[in-house]
Write a protein that holds these residues in place. Sequence first.
Motif, short mmCIF file in Angstrom:
data_model
loop_
_atom_site.label_atom_id
_atom_site.label_comp_id
_atom_site.label_asym_id
_atom_site.label_seq_id
_atom_site.Cartn_x
_atom_site.Cartn_y
_atom_site.Cartn_z
N GLU A 56 30.13 25.44 35.38
CA GLU A 56 29.33 25.82 36.55
C GLU A 56 30.18 25.75 37.82
O GLU A 56 30.05 26.59 38.71
N ALA A 57 31.03 24.74 37.88
CA ALA A 57 31.92 24.61 39.04
C ALA A 57 32.86 25.81 39.13
O ALA A 57 33.04 26.39 40.20
N ILE A 58 33.42 26.18 38.00
CA ILE A 58 34.34 27.33 37.98
C ILE A 58 33.62 28.59 38.43
O ILE A 58 34.19 29.41 39.15
N GLU A 59 32.37 28.75 38.02
CA GLU A 59 31.59 29.93 38.45
C GLU A 59 31.44 29.95 39.97
O GLU A 59 31.57 31.00 40.60
N CYS A 60 31.18 28.80 40.57
CA CYS A 60 31.07 28.73 42.04
C CYS A 60 32.39 29.12 42.68
O CYS A 60 32.42 29.92 43.63
N TYR A 61 33.48 28.56 42.18
CA TYR A 61 34.79 28.88 42.76
C TYR A 61 35.13 30.36 42.58
O TYR A 61 35.71 30.99 43.47
N SER A 62 34.74 30.92 41.44
CA SER A 62 34.99 32.35 41.20
C SER A 62 34.22 33.21 42.20
O SER A 62 34.75 34.21 42.69
N GLN A 63 33.00 32.80 42.50
CA GLN A 63 32.21 33.54 43.49
C GLN A 63 32.86 33.48 44.87
O GLN A 63 32.88 34.48 45.59
N VAL A 64 33.38 32.30 45.21
CA VAL A 64 34.07 32.16 46.50
C VAL A 64 35.26 33.12 46.56
O VAL A 64 35.46 33.82 47.55
N LEU A 65 36.02 33.16 45.48
CA LEU A 65 37.21 34.01 45.45
C LEU A 65 36.88 35.50 45.46
O LEU A 65 37.65 36.30 45.99
N LYS A 66 35.73 35.86 44.91
CA LYS A 66 35.29 37.26 45.00
C LYS A 66 34.97 37.62 46.45
O LYS A 66 35.24 38.73 46.89
N LEU A 67 34.39 36.68 47.17
CA LEU A 67 34.05 36.91 48.58
C LEU A 67 35.29 36.88 49.47
O LEU A 67 35.39 37.62 50.44
N ASN A 68 36.21 35.98 49.14
CA ASN A 68 37.40 35.80 49.96
C ASN A 68 38.56 35.34 49.07
O ASN A 68 38.75 34.14 48.86
N PRO A 69 39.35 36.27 48.54
CA PRO A 69 40.43 35.92 47.62
C PRO A 69 41.49 34.98 48.21
O PRO A 69 42.24 34.36 47.47
N LYS A 70 41.53 34.85 49.50
CA LYS A 70 42.53 33.99 50.14
C LYS A 70 41.99 32.60 50.46
O LYS A 70 42.69 31.81 51.07
N ASP A 71 40.76 32.30 50.05
CA ASP A 71 40.17 30.99 50.34
C ASP A 71 40.87 29.92 49.51
O ASP A 71 40.64 29.79 48.32
N GLU A 72 41.72 29.15 50.16
CA GLU A 72 42.53 28.16 49.47
C GLU A 72 41.71 27.04 48.85
O GLU A 72 42.12 26.45 47.85
N ARG A 73 40.55 26.75 49.43
CA ARG A 73 39.73 25.66 48.88
C ARG A 73 39.33 25.96 47.45
O ARG A 73 39.27 25.06 46.61
N ALA A 74 39.03 27.21 47.15
CA ALA A 74 38.56 27.56 45.81
C ALA A 74 39.68 27.54 44.78
O ALA A 74 39.42 27.50 43.58
N TRP A 75 40.92 27.56 45.22
CA TRP A 75 42.06 27.53 44.29
C TRP A 75 42.40 26.12 43.87
O TRP A 75 43.17 25.92 42.94
N ASN A 76 41.86 25.12 44.55
CA ASN A 76 42.24 23.73 44.24
C ASN A 76 41.51 23.16 43.08
O ASN A 76 40.51 23.27 42.68
#
Length: 76
Positions: A56-76
């Motif tokens: 579920e966490a990965i799904e949230c981070y994936s959604q963030v990256l779809k919205l903003n591929p450069k969002d460094e928080r989601a890559w951590n």
Amino acid sequence: IQASKEWNAEGNFYFKKECYSQAIQCYEEALKLNPQYEKALNNKGNALNLLGRFSEAIECYSQVLKLNPKDERAWN
């Protein structure tokens, strides 16, 4: 938008108290109001991660990256 920020802030309050389930509920309320709210999505992912709900966490981070591929928080 302001109400979603308030829900996110309340989620952060619970997150800091290590009340992750309550934090997730707040982040979900924020996302009901603004489904593309990156901070709330990322914060929800962090709380899910700490509860061991990794997929579920990965799904949230994936959604963030779809919205903003450069969002460094989601890559951590």
